[in-house]
Design a protein around this motif. Structure first.
Motif, PDB file in Angstrom:
ATOM      1  N   ILE A  58      21.624  91.263  61.545  1.00 49.91           N
ATOM      2  CA  ILE A  58      21.788  89.530  60.252  1.00 49.91           C
ATOM      3  C   ILE A  58      23.731  89.733  59.475  1.00 49.91           C
ATOM      4  O   ILE A  58      24.000  88.672  59.516  1.00 49.91           O
ATOM      5  CB  ILE A  58      21.112  89.516  59.529  1.00 49.91           C
TER       6      ILE A  58
ATOM      7  N   LEU B 241      16.724  84.793  65.379  1.00 49.20           N
ATOM      8  CA  LEU B 241      16.545  85.571  65.201  1.00 49.20           C
ATOM      9  C   LEU B 241      16.251  86.688  66.196  1.00 49.20           C
ATOM     10  O   LEU B 241      16.370  87.708  66.460  1.00 49.20           O
ATOM     11  CB  LEU B 241      15.286  85.861  63.871  1.00 49.20           C
TER      12      LEU B 241
ATOM     13  N   TYR C  93      16.670  90.492  67.586  1.00 46.00           N
ATOM     14  CA  TYR C  93      16.491  91.554  67.238  1.00 46.00           C
ATOM     15  C   TYR C  93      16.483  91.919  68.744  1.00 46.00           C
ATOM     16  O   TYR C  93      17.255  93.306  69.519  1.00 46.00           O
ATOM     17  CB  TYR C  93      15.083  91.154  67.359  1.00 46.00           C
TER      18      TYR C  93
ATOM     19  N   MET D  76      10.188  84.776  65.421  1.00 49.05           N
ATOM     20  CA  MET D  76      11.622  84.758  65.466  1.00 49.05           C
ATOM     21  C   MET D  76      12.403  83.702  66.305  1.00 49.05           C
ATOM     22  O   MET D  76      13.650  83.410  65.757  1.00 49.05           O
ATOM     23  CB  MET D  76      11.476  86.234  65.648  1.00 49.05           C
TER      24      MET D  76
END
Length: 146
Positions: A11, A75, A79, A126
């Motif tokens: 990130i 996200l 991930y 997420m």
């Protein structure tokens, strides 16, 4: 259990690419200076992000660019690109629970469905947050250009 720092570093990398794309050639060395890790760590993560279609890396010192629209990168995408989750399972069981113990022989029946539910909830959350959301937050803190 702890998610490794690869996720937050990835990130950080994307925030730097977006923040500095007009001012600097964003290389692994440049990114490493912001994250304060060895450039090899950055290069490994960039390869994983590239494989996931999130970034484009120009050979040599050509720089790094975000490949997808910011509102299309979640996200969860990041991930999934950088975390090494075995068999898609966030939680890892100890290898040899005692089959003669009533708890040991039933531990999977006791916990599997609960842990799967927890993992799905985390993944849902997420997937609802994009890198654009994170960049908009970053703009408030670091005065990024819009």
């Amino acid at each position: 259990m702890q998610i490794s720092s690869r996720f937050t570093i990835a990130i950080h990398i994307l925030l730097c690419i977006e923040t500095f794309k007009k001012e600097h050639k964003v290389t692994s060395d440049f990114l490493a200076s912001s994250v304060r890790v060895n450039p090899v760590v950055i290069r490994r993560l960039l390869l994983q992000l590239k494989k996931a279609g999130i970034v484009r890396v120009a050979r040599g010192t050509g720089g790094t660019y975000i490949e997808k629209p910011l509102d299309k990168i979640t996200l969860l995408d990041i991930y999934n690109a950088v975390e090494c989750v075995e068999e898609g399972r966030l939680f890892h069981f100890h290898e040899n629970p005692n089959p003669l113990c009533p708890v040991g022989k039933n531990i999977h029946s006791i916990l599997d469905h609960r842990l799967e539910s927890i993992q799905k909830a985390m993944e849902r959350e997420m997937s609802s947050i994009t890198i654009l959301d994170v960049i908009e937050d970053a703009r408030k803190f670091i005065g990024m250009p819009v």
